[in-house]
Design a protein around this motif. Structure first.
Motif, short mmCIF file in Angstrom:
data_model
loop_
_atom_site.label_atom_id
_atom_site.label_comp_id
_atom_site.label_asym_id
_atom_site.label_seq_id
_atom_site.Cartn_x
_atom_site.Cartn_y
_atom_site.Cartn_z
N VAL A 250 0.86 -1.19 0.00
CA VAL A 250 0.00 0.00 0.00
C VAL A 250 0.90 1.23 0.00
N ASN A 251 0.73 2.05 -1.02
CA ASN A 251 1.51 3.28 -1.14
C ASN A 251 3.01 3.02 -1.04
N GLY A 252 3.46 1.92 -1.70
CA GLY A 252 4.88 1.61 -1.73
C GLY A 252 5.42 0.94 -0.48
N GLU A 253 4.56 0.67 0.49
CA GLU A 253 5.00 0.03 1.72
C GLU A 253 4.27 -1.29 1.87
N ARG A 254 5.03 -2.32 2.25
CA ARG A 254 4.46 -3.66 2.41
C ARG A 254 3.94 -3.85 3.83
N PHE A 255 2.80 -4.58 3.90
CA PHE A 255 2.18 -4.86 5.19
C PHE A 255 1.84 -6.35 5.26
N PHE A 256 2.05 -6.91 6.46
CA PHE A 256 1.65 -8.29 6.75
C PHE A 256 0.27 -8.23 7.39
N ILE A 257 -0.74 -8.76 6.69
CA ILE A 257 -2.15 -8.60 7.08
C ILE A 257 -2.73 -9.96 7.47
N THR A 258 -3.23 -10.03 8.67
CA THR A 258 -3.98 -11.20 9.13
C THR A 258 -5.46 -10.80 9.21
N TYR A 259 -6.34 -11.60 8.64
CA TYR A 259 -7.77 -11.24 8.62
C TYR A 259 -8.60 -12.41 9.11
N VAL A 260 -9.66 -12.04 9.83
CA VAL A 260 -10.61 -13.02 10.36
C VAL A 260 -12.01 -12.48 10.10
N PRO A 261 -12.88 -13.21 9.40
CA PRO A 261 -14.25 -12.72 9.15
C PRO A 261 -15.10 -12.83 10.43
N SER A 262 -16.02 -11.89 10.55
CA SER A 262 -16.90 -11.89 11.71
C SER A 262 -18.02 -12.91 11.51
N TYR A 264 -20.69 -12.60 13.30
CA TYR A 264 -21.88 -11.90 13.79
C TYR A 264 -22.30 -10.80 12.84
N MET A 265 -21.30 -10.13 12.28
CA MET A 265 -21.59 -9.00 11.40
C MET A 265 -20.96 -9.26 10.04
N ASP A 266 -21.37 -8.44 9.12
CA ASP A 266 -20.74 -8.49 7.80
C ASP A 266 -19.45 -7.68 7.84
N TRP A 267 -18.58 -8.05 8.73
CA TRP A 267 -17.34 -7.34 8.95
C TRP A 267 -16.17 -8.31 8.77
N THR A 268 -15.00 -7.70 8.62
CA THR A 268 -13.74 -8.46 8.61
C THR A 268 -12.76 -7.75 9.55
N TYR A 269 -12.24 -8.51 10.49
CA TYR A 269 -11.27 -7.96 11.44
C TYR A 269 -9.86 -8.12 10.86
N LEU A 270 -9.11 -7.04 10.94
CA LEU A 270 -7.76 -7.02 10.35
C LEU A 270 -6.72 -6.71 11.41
N ASN A 271 -5.60 -7.42 11.31
CA ASN A 271 -4.41 -7.07 12.09
C ASN A 271 -3.34 -6.69 11.07
N ILE A 272 -3.01 -5.42 11.01
CA ILE A 272 -2.10 -4.90 9.98
C ILE A 272 -0.77 -4.56 10.65
N GLN A 273 0.29 -5.25 10.20
CA GLN A 273 1.62 -5.02 10.74
C GLN A 273 2.56 -4.65 9.60
N PRO A 274 3.44 -3.65 9.82
CA PRO A 274 4.45 -3.35 8.79
C PRO A 274 5.33 -4.57 8.53
N TYR A 275 5.41 -4.97 7.28
CA TYR A 275 6.14 -6.19 6.93
C TYR A 275 7.62 -6.06 7.28
N ASP A 276 8.18 -4.91 6.95
CA ASP A 276 9.62 -4.73 7.20
C ASP A 276 9.93 -4.78 8.69
N ALA A 277 9.01 -4.26 9.50
CA ALA A 277 9.26 -4.27 10.94
C ALA A 277 9.26 -5.69 11.50
#
Length: 583
Positions: A250-262, A264-277
Motif C-alpha cells: 500500500v503506497n509503496g510500503e508492504r504490510f503483513f495482514i492477518t484477517y478473520v471474518p466476523s 456476527y456481522m458483515d465485517w472483517t477484522y484485520l491485524n495490519i503489521q508493517p512487513y519490514d518491521a
C-alpha cells in the motif's frame, strides 16, 4: 560428455567436484531456509490470528450485549408510554416532564453500560432526548442517517459507522408499539459506543508496536479506525475469503495482514503489521546467509584451486621430467625456485623416479664403460691373434724334430702343450665331462712332472660312474695349478696332489688336496673374497665359485679348508648331471 570428463585434467575435476558439492549444499540450505521461513511465517500468522480472534470475540460479545440492551430499551413499557404520549401531542410542559422521565428511565436501564457514551431517543417529530456522560447533540445529518438506517431494518438493530464529526459507533433501532402488536413507530433509539476504549481494552495485544487493528465492512468501508494511517479500503479483503494472511503493498510500503471474518456481522477484522518491521530480521538473516554462503563458496573455490594445484603440480613436474628422460636427459636436478618434494605420495613418486633415473644413468655409464672395455679387449685380441693352425703346425714340427733326435721329454711337453692350447682355444661349451677335464689336468701334470720330477706326486681317484658327470670347463686345472704354486714350490720333500670324487644324494664332491704348508686363515679370507689372485692362468678361486653358482645355483660352489693330513683341501660341490656318451 563422458569422454570430455575423462579427458579433463585432475585439478579441473577436483574443482568441478567441489563446486558441485557446494552447489548441492547451497540448494539444500536454500530449501531448508525456505521451509524454515515459511514455518516462521505460519507461526507469526497463528500468533497474530490467535490475538485477532481473541479481540474479535470480545468485540462481538460487546456488540451482542449492546443488541440486547437496545432491544430492552426499545421494548421497555415506560419508554414506549412516554414516547406514545409525545406522539399524541401535548403541552410543552407535559413534554418537558416526559423528557425528564425518559432520561431517568434510560439511566436506570443502561446507566452502567461500560462502553456507552450516550443514549439518544428521537421522537417521531425528530426531537432528540439524550442522556450520558458524553451526550453531545447529534447533527441533523447524523439523525437523518440513523433514522434511514433503522428504517431499513424495521425494528432490527443497525450500526452506523463513525464519521469525521462523530467518532462513535452508533447502534440504532426503531422503537415500535408492542402493545397489542400494533407496531406503530414511536421513535428511534441511538446508542453511541466508545470505540476507542472498546478496542483499547479488547484489541490491546493486536495494537502493540506499529501494528494496527482495523475493521472493514462488507462494502470495504472502514468501520475502525475512523482516520486510519493507511487506506484500508484498498486492501479488498472480503468476508467470503475466510481467515488467512497475506502480504499487501500500500503506497509503496508492504504490510503483513492477518484477517478473520466476523461470525456476527458483515465485517472483517484485520491485524495490519508493517512487513519490514516484522521480517526485518528474517530478511537480514536471508541476506546474511546468502552473503556468507557466497563468501564461503568463493573461499572454498579458492581452497579447491590451491588444493588441486598442490596435488597436480608435483604430478605435472614429474611428467615434465619423464618427457626429458624420454628425450635422453637422465640428469635429475631441482628447477630454480623448486622445493624438495614433500613426504606425501607425490613426493614418494618423485623420490622413486629420481632413484630410478639415477640407477638408469649408472647402468648406462657402466654399460658404456663395459662397451669401451670390450672394444679395447677385442682390439687387443685382434692385435695378438695368431692363426691356431699355424701354431699347431709349428708345435707338431717341434714334436717330430724332438722325436727324430730322441728327445722324448721335449716331445711329451710339446704334445701336452698343444693339447692344452687346443682345449683352451677350441670349444665354447661351458660344461665338459669330468674325464675330459681330467685329461686336461693329465697333460698339464705331464709338463709340470718334467719340471719338478720326483718332487711331484699326482694321484687321481675318480669312480668310473662319474666320468660323464658334467663340470665347468677349466674349473679343476686352475686349482691343481694353485696347489703346485702354493704347496709344491715352497716344499723340499715330495708334494702329493690328489684329485678324488664321491657322490651322495645327487651331489658330487670333487676334492683337490695337497700335503703342503696349507693356507693361513687371513690368506684364506683373501682368497674367498677374491683379493688374492693366483699366479699362472689368472683364474681365481672366486671366479670358479661364481661360475659354479651361475651355472647350477646358490646351493653349489667351492669349499676351501685344511686337509686332514696337513695342507689344503678345496672341494667343488656340483650336482650330478650326466651327458649321454653317444651324443
Amino acid at each position: 560428455m563422458k569422454a570430455f570428463y575423462s579427458n579433463l585434467r585432475i585439478k579441473y575435476k577436483l574443482v568441478g567436484l567441489i563446486s558441485l558439492m557446494m552447489l548441492v549444499i547451497g540448494l539444500a540450505t536454500y530449501f531448508v531456509m525456505r521451509f524454515t521461513f515459511e514455518a516462521y511465517d505460519d507461526e507469526i500468522y497463528r500468533q497474530s490470528a490467535s490475538a485477532l480472534n481473541s479481540a474479535s470475540l470480545g468485540v462481538e460479545k460487546e456488540l451482542r450485549d449492546m443488541e440486547k440492551l437496545t432491544f430492552t430499551i426499545a421494548t421497555d413499557g415506560s419508554i414506549q408510554r412516554y414516547l406514545d404520549v409525545i406522539k399524541q401531542g401535548g403541552s410543552d410542559y407535559d413534554n418537558f416532564l416526559v423528557a425528564i422521565s425518559l432520561q431517568e428511565r434510560l439511566l436506570s436501564i443502561g446507566g452502567f453500560a461500560k462502553y456507552v457514551l450516550s443514549f439518544h431517543l428521537i421522537d417521531v417529530y425528530q426531537r432528540e432526548y439524550k442522556h450520558g456522560a458524553n451526550a453531545n447533540m447529534l447533527s441533523a445529518a447524523r439523525i437523518e442517517e440513523v433514522i434511514a438506517e433503522t428504517e431499513r431494518n424495521t425494528g432490527g438493530i443497525s450500526y452506523i459507522f463513525p464519521e469525521n464529526g462523530d467518532g462513535a459507533l452508533i447502534a440504532g433501532r426503531q422503537i415500535r408499539q408492542v402493545r397489542n402488536l400494533e407496531l406503530d413507530i414511536l421513535g428511534t433509539l441511538a446508542v453511541r459506543l466508545d470505540l476507542a476504549r472498546l478496542f483499547r481494552d479488547l484489541a490491546g495485544p493486536v495494537n502493540q508496536g506499529d501494528g494496527m487493528f482495523a475493521i472493514l465492512a462488507g462494502d470495504g468501508q472502514s468501520v475502525y479506525p475512523t482516520n486510519p494511517s493507511i487506506d484500508v479500503s484498498v486492501l479488498n479483503v472480503s468476508h467470503g475469503e475466510g481467515s488467512g494472511y497475506e502480504v499487501r503493498e500500500v503506497n509503496g510500503e508492504r504490510f503483513f495482514i492477518t484477517y478473520v471474518p466476523s461470525s456476527y456481522m458483515d465485517w472483517t477484522y484485520l491485524n495490519i503489521q508493517p512487513y519490514d518491521a516484522i521480517f526485518r530480521k528474517t530478511e537480514t538473516a536471508k541476506q546474511s546467509v546468502f552473503v556468507i554462503y557466497l563468501i564461503v563458496f568463493l573461499l572454498v573455490l579458492l581452497a579447491a584451486l590451491w588444493f588441486s594445484r598442490s596435488v597436480t603440480s608435483p604430478i605435472e613436474r614429474l611428467s615434465d621430467r619423464m618427457k626429458r628422460v624420454q628425450m635422453g636427459h637422465f640428469e635429475y636436478a631441482l628447477l630454480p625456485g623448486e622445493r624438495e618434494p614433500a613426504m606425501d605420495e607425490a613426493g614418494l613418486l618423485h623420490r622413486n623416479f629420481r632413484i630410478m633415473v639415477e640407477r638408469i644413468n649408472e647402468l648406462i655409464n657402466e654399460n658404456y664403460v663395459k662397451q669401451l672395455a670390450i672394444k679395447d679387449t677385442e682390439f687387443k685380441a685382434l692385435q695378438a691373434q695368431i692363426n691356431p693352425h699355424f701354431l699347431y703346425n709349428t708345435l707338431e714340427s717341434i714334436n717330430w724334430s724332438a722325436k727324430a733326435v730322441g728327445h722324448k721329454q721335449i716331445s711329451v711337453m710339446v704334445e701336452s702343450l698343444g693339447y692344452l692350447l687346443r682345449s683352451s682355444i677350441s670349444g665354447k661349451e661351458p660344461l665338459v665331462p669330468l674325464q675330459e677335464e681330467m685329461a686336461t689336468i693329465g697333460h698339464y701334470i705331464s709338463i709340470q712332472a718334467i719340471r719338478f720330477e720326483e718332487r711331484l706326486d699326482f694321484r687321481s681317484h675318480i669312480p668310473a660312474r662319474l666320468n660323464d658327470c658334467l663340470v665347468p670347463k677349466l674349473s679343476v686345472q686352475p686349482i691343481v695349478e694353485n696347489a703346485i704354486q702354493y704347496a709344491l714350490e715352497p716344499m723340499i720333500d715330495t708334494c702329493v696332489i690328489t684329485v678324488e670324487a664321491e657322490e651322495s644324494g645327487g651331489i658330487m664332491r670333487l676334492a683337490i688336496s695337497d700335503n703342503g704348508p696349507g693356507i693361513q686363515h687371513d690368506v684364506l679370507a683373501r682368497l674367498n673374497s677374491g683379493e688374492l689372485v693366483p699366479r699362472g692362468t689368472g683364474i681365481g678361486l672366486r671366479n670358479i665359485d661364481e661360475r659354479i653358482r651361475l651355472l647350477f645355483g646358490e646351493g653349489y660352489g667351492l669349499e676351501v679348508g685344511d686337509n686332514k693330513g696337513g695342507g689344503t683341501r678345496i672341494t667343488l660341490v656340483l650336482p650330478v648331471e650326466m651327458r649321454d656318451p653317444h651324443v
